[in-house]
Design an enzyme around this catalytic site. Structure first.
Site, mmCIF file in Angstrom:
data_model
loop_
_atom_site.group_PDB
_atom_site.id
_atom_site.type_symbol
_atom_site.label_atom_id
_atom_site.label_comp_id
_atom_site.label_asym_id
_atom_site.label_seq_id
_atom_site.Cartn_x
_atom_site.Cartn_y
_atom_site.Cartn_z
ATOM 1 C CD GLU A 71 -5.070 -22.686 -76.789
ATOM 2 O OE1 GLU A 71 -4.629 -22.582 -75.757
ATOM 3 O OE2 GLU A 71 -4.838 -23.315 -77.817
ATOM 4 C CG ASN A 363 -4.636 -32.308 -74.963
ATOM 5 O OD1 ASN A 363 -4.715 -32.771 -73.797
ATOM 6 N ND2 ASN A 363 -4.839 -31.779 -75.437
#
Length: 459
Positions: A71, A363
């Site tokens: 994040e 990711n």
């Protein structure tokens, strides 16, 4: 009533939280620093005197919560756009993990502060909000906490969920806890989702989804210096480099089991070997056709992973031991933080960590931005949208298991045309999906300029 019960539980859990932090600090010392910030206490080292509210014409205070490393990396693009949209803004940056906090240092400018996320008790949240007085709160992706939401609503702070995603697994869990999750999602001021599927699940929980803006991880730009250094090292490797990116506990052993079945340790020149022979090296007598680079997801496992390969009979060289170039070894272990662009620059192809064990994947957008094709396992529930986009573009391949993934990766490494096609597709993926960070920053700036909100009844 239900949130009152939840609050009692969070108060009761505080001694457990302190013990957990003390245990983690033995491996990652940062967990033992500024512990009182977790409970809303800020010493003289955290001076923060907010200026007038944005609605009154002053510089706004933007609070951004990026819980962990992923994040925090994604926040880079958003913060760049926010600083353009809100000149002079001051940033309050919070995290929950040591890796997130370490990476977040690079995002700060003079006047900004960085502290731990407050534990979700009403008192800790209240002290945090009273101390920093944000004009807006931004939660990255998934971090919705009941008392945090209620505290912001009570104090008129618009709290928004940005780059929002919600896996089907988390959605089902939230439905089972709808007595707690429902008010938390409904209490948000605004939500901007990554995909329509995310938006539908969020709306079903009552979240005020304003729009689907895409994933601003596509807007992130790899560090050019690190990427160039990695590519220079790749050119000198002498053979294709296979990276196990963000590997998780248990997955390295899975990989070892496959390697032992297929190949012996020493490298070979695969330029003259057919792809089908490479993928079945044990039957043809070929030796391992690539240089292996393993980059564990969590830093506390660096030494453990290196030792795992040593115990299996492989020579291992760790990034922390390198000088001007990687040392010769069967296995390289990436044991540094903040250098993923270097590792992806070094790699020709990558296996996606977290996708071979039932952990939801990781990711893969950063790999695509660096032009690295990804071979994914079956467990991708945390990154369904990104993995689907990558597979549809030809930048990634979904595989049945790690055995299948290694075979496909090895075959691709020996097929120049296929490898180049997947690398080109990976680079094109990011270019096709940029723009979410700017759209999100524009929406957030409009929220800031509208000013404080009125708390809904029941908060």
């Amino acid at each position: 009533m239900m949130r009152a019960l939840y609050s009692l539980l969070t108060y009761a859990a505080q001694p457990w939280v302190r013990r957990k932090l003390a245990r983690r600090a033995k491996v990652e010392p940062l967990y033992g620093e500024w512990v009182e910030q977790r409970f809303g206490h800020y010493d003289d080292a955290v001076h923060f005197a907010p200026g007038p509210a944005a609605a009154a014409g002053g510089a706004p205070v933007v609070w951004l919560h990026a819980v962990s490393l992923g994040e925090t990396r994604a926040a880079v693009a958003l913060l760049a756009r926010l600083r353009e949209s809100l000149p002079g803004m001051r940033l309050v940056l919070t995290h929950g993990t040591a890796t997130g906090r370490e990476a977040g240092k690079a995002l700060l400018q003079p006047g900004d502060v960085q502290v731990w996320q407050p534990w979700d008790t009403p008192s800790a949240v209240g002290r945090f909000l009273a101390h920093f007085r944000p004009d807006v709160g931004l939660l990255m992706e998934t971090e919705v906490w009941p008392n945090l939401v209620a505290g912001c609503a009570q104090r008129g702070v618009p709290l928004c969920l940005v780059n929002a995603r919600l896996s089907d697994k988390t959605y089902q869990q939230s439905r089972r806890l709808r007595w707690l999750a429902g008010p938390a999602y409904r209490g948000l001021h605004a939500v901007w989702a990554q995909s329509e599927a995310d938006a539908q699940r969020l709306r079903a929980l009552g979240a005020p989804v304003q729009a689907v803006l895409g994933n601003f991880k596509f807007d992130a730009t790899p560090d050019a210096t690190l990427l160039a250094r990695g590519r220079a090292w790749r050119a000198g490797a002498g053979r294709p480099v296979l990276m196990f990116a963000s590997s998780r506990e248990g997955e390295e052993q899975m990989l070892l089991d496959v390697l032992k079945q297929k190949w012996t340790l020493a490298p070979v020149d695969i330029a003259r070997a057919a792809p089908e022979s490479i993928a079945n090296g044990a039957q043809t007598g070929l030796r391992m056709p690539f240089q292996l680079l393993v980059v564990p997801r969590h830093p506390q496992r660096f030494a453990e992973v290196a030792q795992l390969f040593v115990d299996a009979g492989y020579s291992v060289s760790r990034r922390s031991q390198w000088g001007e170039a990687p040392e010769t070894a069967d296995v390289w272990v990436g044991d540094s933080l903040g250098e993923m662009a270097l590792y992806f620059g070094l790699a020709h192809i990558a296996l996606l960590g977290g996708s071979f064990a039932p952990l939801g994947g990781q990711n893969l957008i950063e790999a695509a931005a660096c032009g690295v094709p990804v071979f994914m396992g079956p467990h991708l529930f945390n990154f369904t949208e990104a993995s689907t986009l990558a597979a549809d573009a030809g930048a990634a391949l979904r595989c049945e298991n790690i055995d299948h993934a290694v075979a496909e990766a090895a075959a691709t490494a020996g097929d120049t045309a296929r490898l180049q096609g997947m690398q080109d597709a990976a680079l094109g993926l990011g270019a096709a999906h940029r723009g979410a960070a700017l759209k999100t920053a524009t929406e957030v700036a409009a929220v800031v300029r509208r000013g404080a909100i009125t708390a809904p009844a029941g908060c």
